[in-house]
Design a protein around this motif. Structure first.
Motif, PDB file in Angstrom:
ATOM      1  N   ILE A 113       0.852  -1.185   0.000  1.00 64.20           N
ATOM      2  CA  ILE A 113       0.000   0.000   0.000  1.00 64.20           C
ATOM      3  C   ILE A 113       0.892   1.241   0.000  1.00 64.20           C
ATOM      4  N   PRO A 114       0.776   2.084  -1.039  1.00 63.28           N
ATOM      5  CA  PRO A 114       1.640   3.262  -1.110  1.00 63.28           C
ATOM      6  C   PRO A 114       1.207   4.348  -0.138  1.00 63.28           C
ATOM      7  N   LYS A 115       2.197   5.070   0.389  1.00 55.91           N
ATOM      8  CA  LYS A 115       1.959   6.234   1.240  1.00 55.91           C
ATOM      9  C   LYS A 115       2.724   7.404   0.624  1.00 55.91           C
ATOM     10  N   ASP A 116       2.806   8.522   1.314  1.00 58.86           N
ATOM     11  CA  ASP A 116       3.542   9.677   0.802  1.00 58.86           C
ATOM     12  C   ASP A 116       4.981   9.290   0.474  1.00 58.86           C
ATOM     13  N   GLY A 117       5.427   9.665  -0.700  1.00 59.83           N
ATOM     14  CA  GLY A 117       6.804   9.390  -1.108  1.00 59.83           C
ATOM     15  C   GLY A 117       6.985   8.104  -1.889  1.00 59.83           C
ATOM     16  N   ALA A 118       5.919   7.322  -2.039  1.00 57.10           N
ATOM     17  CA  ALA A 118       6.021   6.056  -2.785  1.00 57.10           C
ATOM     18  C   ALA A 118       6.101   6.336  -4.271  1.00 57.10           C
ATOM     19  N   LEU A 119       6.897   5.541  -4.967  1.00 59.49           N
ATOM     20  CA  LEU A 119       7.002   5.624  -6.424  1.00 59.49           C
ATOM     21  C   LEU A 119       6.351   4.394  -7.038  1.00 59.49           C
ATOM     22  N   GLY A 120       5.896   4.517  -8.267  1.00 55.99           N
ATOM     23  CA  GLY A 120       5.269   3.395  -8.957  1.00 55.99           C
ATOM     24  C   GLY A 120       6.238   2.242  -9.162  1.00 55.99           C
ATOM     25  N   VAL A 121       5.723   1.038  -9.131  1.00 54.87           N
ATOM     26  CA  VAL A 121       6.540  -0.163  -9.249  1.00 54.87           C
ATOM     27  C   VAL A 121       6.022  -0.994 -10.409  1.00 54.87           C
ATOM     28  N   GLY A 122       6.939  -1.490 -11.252  1.00 53.02           N
ATOM     29  CA  GLY A 122       6.546  -2.301 -12.390  1.00 53.02           C
ATOM     30  C   GLY A 122       6.766  -3.782 -12.184  1.00 53.02           C
ATOM     31  N   GLY A 123       7.409  -4.140 -11.094  1.00 52.87           N
ATOM     32  CA  GLY A 123       7.665  -5.541 -10.790  1.00 52.87           C
ATOM     33  C   GLY A 123       8.405  -5.647  -9.473  1.00 52.87           C
ATOM     34  N   ALA A 124       8.179  -6.737  -8.768  1.00 53.15           N
ATOM     35  CA  ALA A 124       8.829  -6.929  -7.468  1.00 53.15           C
ATOM     36  C   ALA A 124       8.925  -8.425  -7.182  1.00 53.15           C
ATOM     37  N   TYR A 125       9.827  -8.768  -6.263  1.00 57.56           N
ATOM     38  CA  TYR A 125      10.028 -10.158  -5.859  1.00 57.56           C
ATOM     39  C   TYR A 125      10.294 -10.177  -4.363  1.00 57.56           C
ATOM     40  N   LEU A 126       9.653 -11.096  -3.639  1.00 56.84           N
ATOM     41  CA  LEU A 126       9.875 -11.228  -2.203  1.00 56.84           C
ATOM     42  C   LEU A 126      10.810 -12.395  -1.924  1.00 56.84           C
ATOM     43  N   PHE A 127      11.934 -12.101  -1.279  1.00 63.77           N
ATOM     44  CA  PHE A 127      12.831 -13.131  -0.769  1.00 63.77           C
ATOM     45  C   PHE A 127      12.360 -13.420   0.652  1.00 63.77           C
ATOM     46  N   ASN A 128      11.590 -14.482   0.805  1.00 63.90           N
ATOM     47  CA  ASN A 128      10.970 -14.821   2.085  1.00 63.90           C
ATOM     48  C   ASN A 128      12.018 -15.304   3.080  1.00 63.90           C
ATOM     49  N   SER A 129      11.922 -14.812   4.315  1.00 63.85           N
ATOM     50  CA  SER A 129      12.925 -15.174   5.321  1.00 63.85           C
ATOM     51  C   SER A 129      12.402 -16.080   6.428  1.00 63.85           C
ATOM     52  N   ASN A 130      11.116 -16.400   6.440  1.00 65.06           N
ATOM     53  CA  ASN A 130      10.620 -17.308   7.476  1.00 65.06           C
ATOM     54  C   ASN A 130      10.006 -18.585   6.901  1.00 65.06           C
ATOM     55  N   ALA A 131      10.535 -19.024   5.770  1.00 70.51           N
ATOM     56  CA  ALA A 131      10.250 -20.351   5.191  1.00 70.51           C
ATOM     57  C   ALA A 131       8.769 -20.648   4.993  1.00 70.51           C
ATOM     58  N   LEU A 132       8.034 -19.676   4.452  1.00 68.94           N
ATOM     59  CA  LEU A 132       6.627 -19.893   4.128  1.00 68.94           C
ATOM     60  C   LEU A 132       6.402 -20.053   2.628  1.00 68.94           C
ATOM     61  N   VAL A 133       7.232 -19.399   1.828  1.00 68.52           N
ATOM     62  CA  VAL A 133       7.016 -19.300   0.388  1.00 68.52           C
ATOM     63  C   VAL A 133       7.902 -20.295  -0.363  1.00 68.52           C
ATOM     64  N   ASP A 134       7.327 -20.933  -1.379  1.00 67.49           N
ATOM     65  CA  ASP A 134       8.077 -21.846  -2.240  1.00 67.49           C
ATOM     66  C   ASP A 134       8.883 -21.019  -3.241  1.00 67.49           C
ATOM     67  N   SER A 135      10.184 -20.939  -3.033  1.00 59.08           N
ATOM     68  CA  SER A 135      11.036 -20.091  -3.882  1.00 59.08           C
ATOM     69  C   SER A 135      11.236 -20.678  -5.282  1.00 59.08           C
ATOM     70  N   ASN A 136      10.803 -21.900  -5.522  1.00 58.89           N
ATOM     71  CA  ASN A 136      10.921 -22.507  -6.853  1.00 58.89           C
ATOM     72  C   ASN A 136       9.720 -22.200  -7.748  1.00 58.89           C
ATOM     73  N   ARG A 137       8.734 -21.529  -7.202  1.00 59.88           N
ATOM     74  CA  ARG A 137       7.523 -21.212  -7.962  1.00 59.88           C
ATOM     75  C   ARG A 137       7.515 -19.728  -8.326  1.00 59.88           C
ATOM     76  N   PRO A 138       6.943 -19.365  -9.464  1.00 56.39           N
ATOM     77  CA  PRO A 138       6.881 -17.943  -9.836  1.00 56.39           C
ATOM     78  C   PRO A 138       5.976 -17.156  -8.886  1.00 56.39           C
TER      79      PRO A 138
END
Length: 101
Positions: free
Chosen positions: A25-50
């Protein structure tokens, strides 16, 4: 570039049938984003899946993330979010994410 917190964005997360949905959720000072990736640090996300990125009409975005088959229960989704472009006027492209589930 070392990850840091970013005042220009807030994050929320929810469980969905295939895993998790991270809402940025953008707040003051946020810029538009065209793509992002989350490097999960608490082993919830399958990093082999898009990760599925969708821009929101409010200037934010949604990442849909597949659950790792060995994930354990957690109260939050944590990690480092990498953006293709700066997320704020500070130039940050790597920000820490802690989003309650």
């Amino acid at each position: 570039q070392a990850p840091r917190s970013c005042e220009a964005w807030s994050f929320a997360a929810e469980r969905i049938s295939t895993g998790y949905r991270l809402v940025a959720i953008p707040k003051d000072g946020a810029l538009g984003v065209g793509g992002a990736y989350l490097f999960n640090s608490n082993a919830l996300v399958d990093s082999n899946r898009p990760q599925r990125f969708t821009a929101s009409p409010n200037g934010g975005f949604i990442l849909e993330l597949d659950r790792w088959e060995y994930a354990r229960a957690s109260a939050s989704l944590r990690g480092v979010l990498q953006s293709e472009a700066p997320l704020s006027k500070t130039g940050a492209r790597f920000v820490t994410v802690v989003a309650p589930l």
